[in-house]
Motif scaffolding. Sequence first.
Motif, PDB file in Angstrom:
ATOM      1  N   VAL A 178       0.841  -1.193   0.000  1.00 46.04           N
ATOM      2  CA  VAL A 178       0.000   0.000   0.000  1.00 46.04           C
ATOM      3  C   VAL A 178       0.880   1.249   0.000  1.00 46.04           C
ATOM      4  CG1 VAL A 178      -1.610   1.368   1.393  1.00 46.04           C
ATOM      5  CG2 VAL A 178      -2.002  -1.078   1.076  1.00 46.04           C
ATOM      6  N   GLU A 179       1.909   1.253   0.848  1.00 45.84           N
ATOM      7  CA  GLU A 179       2.820   2.399   0.909  1.00 45.84           C
ATOM      8  C   GLU A 179       3.509   2.632  -0.432  1.00 45.84           C
ATOM      9  OE1 GLU A 179       3.176   4.604   3.337  1.00 45.84           O
ATOM     10  OE2 GLU A 179       1.695   3.528   4.535  1.00 45.84           O
ATOM     11  N   GLU A 180       3.951   1.563  -1.074  1.00 54.04           N
ATOM     12  CA  GLU A 180       4.599   1.685  -2.378  1.00 54.04           C
ATOM     13  C   GLU A 180       3.635   2.263  -3.404  1.00 54.04           C
ATOM     14  OE1 GLU A 180       6.411  -1.964  -3.688  1.00 54.04           O
ATOM     15  OE2 GLU A 180       7.380  -2.262  -1.749  1.00 54.04           O
ATOM     16  N   THR A 181       2.406   1.801  -3.384  1.00 51.10           N
ATOM     17  CA  THR A 181       1.402   2.291  -4.322  1.00 51.10           C
ATOM     18  C   THR A 181       1.124   3.771  -4.087  1.00 51.10           C
ATOM     19  OG1 THR A 181       0.402   0.104  -4.472  1.00 51.10           O
ATOM     20  CG2 THR A 181      -0.958   1.969  -5.162  1.00 51.10           C
ATOM     21  N   LEU A 182       1.004   4.172  -2.829  1.00 55.05           N
ATOM     22  CA  LEU A 182       0.755   5.586  -2.520  1.00 55.05           C
ATOM     23  C   LEU A 182       1.921   6.463  -2.975  1.00 55.05           C
ATOM     24  CD1 LEU A 182      -0.923   5.343   0.999  1.00 55.05           C
ATOM     25  CD2 LEU A 182      -2.013   5.782  -1.215  1.00 55.05           C
ATOM     26  N   GLU A 183       3.129   5.978  -2.807  1.00 57.40           N
ATOM     27  CA  GLU A 183       4.301   6.736  -3.267  1.00 57.40           C
ATOM     28  C   GLU A 183       4.272   6.900  -4.785  1.00 57.40           C
ATOM     29  OE1 GLU A 183       6.688   8.468  -1.611  1.00 57.40           O
ATOM     30  OE2 GLU A 183       5.401   8.020   0.110  1.00 57.40           O
ATOM     31  N   ARG A 184       3.893   5.844  -5.501  1.00 57.64           N
ATOM     32  CA  ARG A 184       3.800   5.936  -6.970  1.00 57.64           C
ATOM     33  C   ARG A 184       2.723   6.931  -7.368  1.00 57.64           C
ATOM     34  NH1 ARG A 184       4.010   0.260  -7.144  1.00 57.64           N
ATOM     35  NH2 ARG A 184       1.839   0.208  -7.742  1.00 57.64           N
ATOM     36  N   ILE A 185       1.581   6.885  -6.690  1.00 50.66           N
ATOM     37  CA  ILE A 185       0.486   7.802  -7.002  1.00 50.66           C
ATOM     38  C   ILE A 185       0.926   9.241  -6.781  1.00 50.66           C
ATOM     39  CG2 ILE A 185      -1.785   8.608  -6.207  1.00 50.66           C
ATOM     40  CD1 ILE A 185      -2.486   5.632  -5.735  1.00 50.66           C
ATOM     41  N   LYS A 186       1.580   9.501  -5.649  1.00 48.15           N
ATOM     42  CA  LYS A 186       2.017  10.863  -5.351  1.00 48.15           C
ATOM     43  C   LYS A 186       2.955  11.408  -6.413  1.00 48.15           C
ATOM     44  CE  LYS A 186       3.492  10.162  -1.075  1.00 48.15           C
ATOM     45  NZ  LYS A 186       3.959  10.366   0.296  1.00 48.15           N
ATOM     46  N   GLY A 210     -16.858   6.838   6.198  1.00 45.92           N
ATOM     47  CA  GLY A 210     -16.390   8.141   5.731  1.00 45.92           C
ATOM     48  C   GLY A 210     -15.295   8.748   6.588  1.00 45.92           C
ATOM     49  N   THR A 211     -14.752   7.991   7.526  1.00 43.17           N
ATOM     50  CA  THR A 211     -13.664   8.482   8.370  1.00 43.17           C
ATOM     51  C   THR A 211     -12.359   8.425   7.588  1.00 43.17           C
ATOM     52  OG1 THR A 211     -14.784   7.652  10.341  1.00 43.17           O
ATOM     53  CG2 THR A 211     -12.426   8.146  10.545  1.00 43.17           C
ATOM     54  N   VAL A 212     -11.680   9.556   7.495  1.00 45.52           N
ATOM     55  CA  VAL A 212     -10.427   9.626   6.746  1.00 45.52           C
ATOM     56  C   VAL A 212      -9.348   8.843   7.482  1.00 45.52           C
ATOM     57  CG1 VAL A 212      -8.613  11.159   5.885  1.00 45.52           C
ATOM     58  CG2 VAL A 212     -11.015  11.845   5.708  1.00 45.52           C
ATOM     59  N   LEU A 213      -8.742   7.888   6.772  1.00 41.33           N
ATOM     60  CA  LEU A 213      -7.659   7.086   7.338  1.00 41.33           C
ATOM     61  C   LEU A 213      -6.302   7.556   6.826  1.00 41.33           C
ATOM     62  CD1 LEU A 213      -9.349   3.605   6.843  1.00 41.33           C
ATOM     63  CD2 LEU A 213      -9.364   5.036   8.898  1.00 41.33           C
ATOM     64  N   ARG A 214      -6.246   7.946   5.564  1.00 39.41           N
ATOM     65  CA  ARG A 214      -5.019   8.444   4.952  1.00 39.41           C
ATOM     66  C   ARG A 214      -5.394   9.529   3.960  1.00 39.41           C
ATOM     67  NH1 ARG A 214      -0.651   4.744   4.850  1.00 39.41           N
ATOM     68  NH2 ARG A 214       0.511   6.520   4.088  1.00 39.41           N
ATOM     69  N   ARG A 215      -4.468  10.437   3.712  1.00 37.84           N
ATOM     70  CA  ARG A 215      -4.671  11.469   2.704  1.00 37.84           C
ATOM     71  C   ARG A 215      -3.315  11.925   2.207  1.00 37.84           C
ATOM     72  NH1 ARG A 215      -3.504  16.328   5.461  1.00 37.84           N
ATOM     73  NH2 ARG A 215      -3.684  16.054   7.694  1.00 37.84           N
ATOM     74  N   LEU A 216      -3.311  12.538   1.039  1.00 39.34           N
ATOM     75  CA  LEU A 216      -2.075  13.124   0.551  1.00 39.34           C
ATOM     76  C   LEU A 216      -1.636  14.170   1.561  1.00 39.34           C
ATOM     77  CD1 LEU A 216      -0.161  13.154  -1.963  1.00 39.34           C
ATOM     78  CD2 LEU A 216      -1.466  15.126  -2.738  1.00 39.34           C
ATOM     79  N   PRO A 217      -0.382  14.128   2.010  1.00 42.30           N
ATOM     80  CA  PRO A 217       0.050  15.045   3.069  1.00 42.30           C
ATOM     81  C   PRO A 217      -0.182  16.527   2.762  1.00 42.30           C
ATOM     82  CG  PRO A 217       1.676  13.319   2.767  1.00 42.30           C
ATOM     83  CD  PRO A 217       0.660  13.154   1.672  1.00 42.30           C
ATOM     84  N   THR A 218      -0.171  16.911   1.499  1.00 41.03           N
ATOM     85  CA  THR A 218      -0.392  18.323   1.170  1.00 41.03           C
ATOM     86  C   THR A 218      -1.867  18.709   1.142  1.00 41.03           C
ATOM     87  OG1 THR A 218      -0.319  17.797  -1.185  1.00 41.03           O
ATOM     88  CG2 THR A 218       1.753  18.492  -0.156  1.00 41.03           C
ATOM     89  N   MET A 219      -2.755  17.735   1.265  1.00 45.52           N
ATOM     90  CA  MET A 219      -4.192  18.000   1.288  1.00 45.52           C
ATOM     91  C   MET A 219      -4.630  18.275   2.724  1.00 45.52           C
ATOM     92  SD  MET A 219      -7.258  15.412   0.139  1.00 45.52           S
ATOM     93  CE  MET A 219      -7.592  15.926  -1.527  1.00 45.52           C
ATOM     94  N   SER A 220      -5.427  19.309   2.914  1.00 44.82           N
ATOM     95  CA  SER A 220      -5.882  19.632   4.267  1.00 44.82           C
ATOM     96  C   SER A 220      -6.830  18.553   4.778  1.00 44.82           C
ATOM     97  CB  SER A 220      -6.585  20.993   4.287  1.00 44.82           C
ATOM     98  OG  SER A 220      -7.840  20.909   3.643  1.00 44.82           O
ATOM     99  N   GLN A 221      -6.867  18.402   6.081  1.00 43.99           N
ATOM    100  CA  GLN A 221      -7.765  17.427   6.705  1.00 43.99           C
ATOM    101  C   GLN A 221      -9.212  17.757   6.377  1.00 43.99           C
ATOM    102  OE1 GLN A 221      -6.955  14.617   8.275  1.00 43.99           O
ATOM    103  NE2 GLN A 221      -9.044  14.059   8.837  1.00 43.99           N
TER     104      GLN A 221
END
Length: 140
Positions: free
Chosen positions: A20-28, A43-54
């Motif tokens: 999952v981490e590898e996939t997220l890095e590729r997406i970013k 609908g509870t946020v578990l992960r988000r792009l770090p530059t995206m606000s909560q």
Amino acid sequence: IDTQKRPSENNLIGTAMSAVEETLERIKGQPGVEGYVICNQEGTVLRRLPTMSQSMAEKYASSMKQLVNKARDVSRDINPREQLRNLRIRTKTREILVSHDKEFIVILIQQWTPAAEAENLVMATMQNTTKVPSKGKGEG
């Protein structure tokens, strides 16, 4: 009751999280990606792009949760044997890709270029790299 996970289960979970981490890095790293959100079915946020606000991540999670539920119901009404897996939503400037399963909703927000503009770009690129022979007299 033994609540401890066996070492093989821990390794499997660790391997899955690593993937999952590898996939997220590729997406970013993809051009045009503006954000991603991973949330649970509530609908509870578990992960988000770090530059995206909560708050923006929560807005996407809440909206897409409602849309996924409605789209799943419509899909089931049309054909009960089919299961909705993905949604693609396009606005003038963005494309939102939504994938869901029993536990999670994954939302990807990316820039979008309308097809006509993309086609013009492809055609211009092709013209610069490929010479098309012109037709001579009598060829049709």
